[in-house]
Design a protein around this motif. Sequence first.
Motif, short mmCIF file in Angstrom:
data_model
loop_
_atom_site.label_atom_id
_atom_site.label_comp_id
_atom_site.label_asym_id
_atom_site.label_seq_id
_atom_site.Cartn_x
_atom_site.Cartn_y
_atom_site.Cartn_z
N VAL A 192 1.08 -1.31 0.36
CA VAL A 192 0.11 -0.13 0.12
C VAL A 192 0.72 1.24 0.35
O VAL A 192 1.65 1.07 0.48
CB VAL A 192 -1.15 -0.33 1.30
N LYS A 193 0.65 2.90 -0.46
CA LYS A 193 1.44 3.43 -0.42
C LYS A 193 0.13 4.36 0.66
O LYS A 193 -0.94 4.27 1.20
CB LYS A 193 0.74 4.38 -2.47
N TYR A 194 1.67 4.40 1.41
CA TYR A 194 1.15 5.39 3.04
C TYR A 194 2.51 6.30 3.30
O TYR A 194 3.34 6.11 2.73
CB TYR A 194 0.96 4.57 3.78
N GLN A 195 1.53 6.47 3.96
CA GLN A 195 2.74 7.54 5.06
C GLN A 195 2.12 7.85 6.36
O GLN A 195 0.95 7.79 7.12
CB GLN A 195 2.84 8.98 4.13
N ILE A 196 3.49 8.22 7.38
CA ILE A 196 2.93 8.01 8.47
C ILE A 196 4.02 9.09 9.45
O ILE A 196 4.48 9.46 9.02
CB ILE A 196 3.66 7.20 9.34
N ASN A 197 2.65 10.68 9.81
CA ASN A 197 3.64 10.89 10.41
C ASN A 197 3.06 10.79 12.21
O ASN A 197 2.19 10.78 13.19
CB ASN A 197 2.58 12.22 9.86
N ILE A 198 4.29 11.42 12.70
CA ILE A 198 4.49 11.21 14.03
C ILE A 198 4.42 12.83 15.00
O ILE A 198 6.20 13.22 14.70
CB ILE A 198 5.65 10.29 14.33
N PHE A 199 4.00 13.20 15.23
CA PHE A 199 4.03 14.28 16.38
C PHE A 199 4.30 14.46 17.54
O PHE A 199 3.97 13.92 18.41
CB PHE A 199 2.14 15.36 16.05
N GLU A 200 5.78 14.83 17.29
CA GLU A 200 6.68 15.22 19.05
C GLU A 200 5.67 15.78 19.25
O GLU A 200 4.99 17.19 19.50
CB GLU A 200 7.52 15.79 18.64
N GLY A 201 5.54 14.80 21.69
CA GLY A 201 4.77 15.75 22.16
C GLY A 201 3.18 15.64 22.27
O GLY A 201 2.75 16.19 23.28
N ALA A 202 2.77 15.02 21.46
CA ALA A 202 1.13 15.05 20.58
C ALA A 202 0.78 13.69 21.98
O ALA A 202 1.31 12.29 21.46
CB ALA A 202 0.48 14.98 19.91
N LYS A 203 -0.92 13.38 22.38
CA LYS A 203 -1.09 12.74 22.96
C LYS A 203 -2.16 12.32 21.93
O LYS A 203 -2.80 12.72 20.96
CB LYS A 203 -1.77 12.91 24.15
N HIS A 204 -3.35 11.70 22.36
CA HIS A 204 -4.35 10.58 21.65
C HIS A 204 -5.11 11.99 22.20
O HIS A 204 -5.29 13.09 22.86
CB HIS A 204 -4.88 9.79 22.54
N GLY A 205 -5.74 12.85 20.94
CA GLY A 205 -6.82 13.54 20.51
C GLY A 205 -6.84 14.96 20.19
O GLY A 205 -6.97 15.43 20.18
#
Length: 246
Positions: A192-205
């Motif tokens: 699958v063509k995909y990308q994942i962005n991880i945001f530093e310091g961010a929680k659920h919601g």
Amino acid sequence: MTVKIKTREIQYTAADGTQLFGYFAAPESDTAVAGVLVAPEWWGRNEYTEQRARELAEQGYAAFALDMYGDKKVTTDAKQAYEWMMQTFDHANTIVTRASAALNTLAQQKEVNADKLAAIGFCYGGKVVLDLARSGAALKAVVTFHATLATATPAQTGQVQAEILVQHGELDSMVSLDDVATFRNEMDAAQVKYQINIFEGAKHGFSNPMADERAKANGVDLAYNAAAEQQSLAAMYALLARQLGS
């Protein structure tokens, strides 16, 4: 540049017989435009979901905030939300059946170009749109925000038509970085063509300005993060523009 929009509620019925009520928003235009399905957090199809639909309409898309629970049920109580959400897990096909009904309803609107469809989802709604994509739905793009990534029906090679963008908080205690790694392996295996962005310091919601209030009221680990919200929305609109045009 934002445009003038129109909104309406649309009643539709899923194949399992559930009566559902979606919220439709579209530009005031004589030309059919790309359509975006909007799947809500576990609270149900609330004002936040409708706001996101209106924002999409202001940017030139037709958007449909779907109803997963029936009768447009909403709550601010986490225990009630959990109960309703778990009911959609009781039967293996419920999520895809109800999401497919919403996608078909969106595609049938005269304002919508049915050849250009995408879906976005928040939290539980992220799982909804991922499972819809895994089912082979005719979607060009799928975007999730702090989504549940696990599934009982992993993507199969050649089945997912959408380009997928997953946006996740580094400090999310409900969906771990190990869960993200498992999802990455699933996508790689299915090509699958995909990308994942991880945001530093961010929680659920992180995308919902009401997250802190909901966290305090329910004793759950949610938190709004303005920087992550803005960055994730910008990434979403970039993908939609690339896949749908507009």
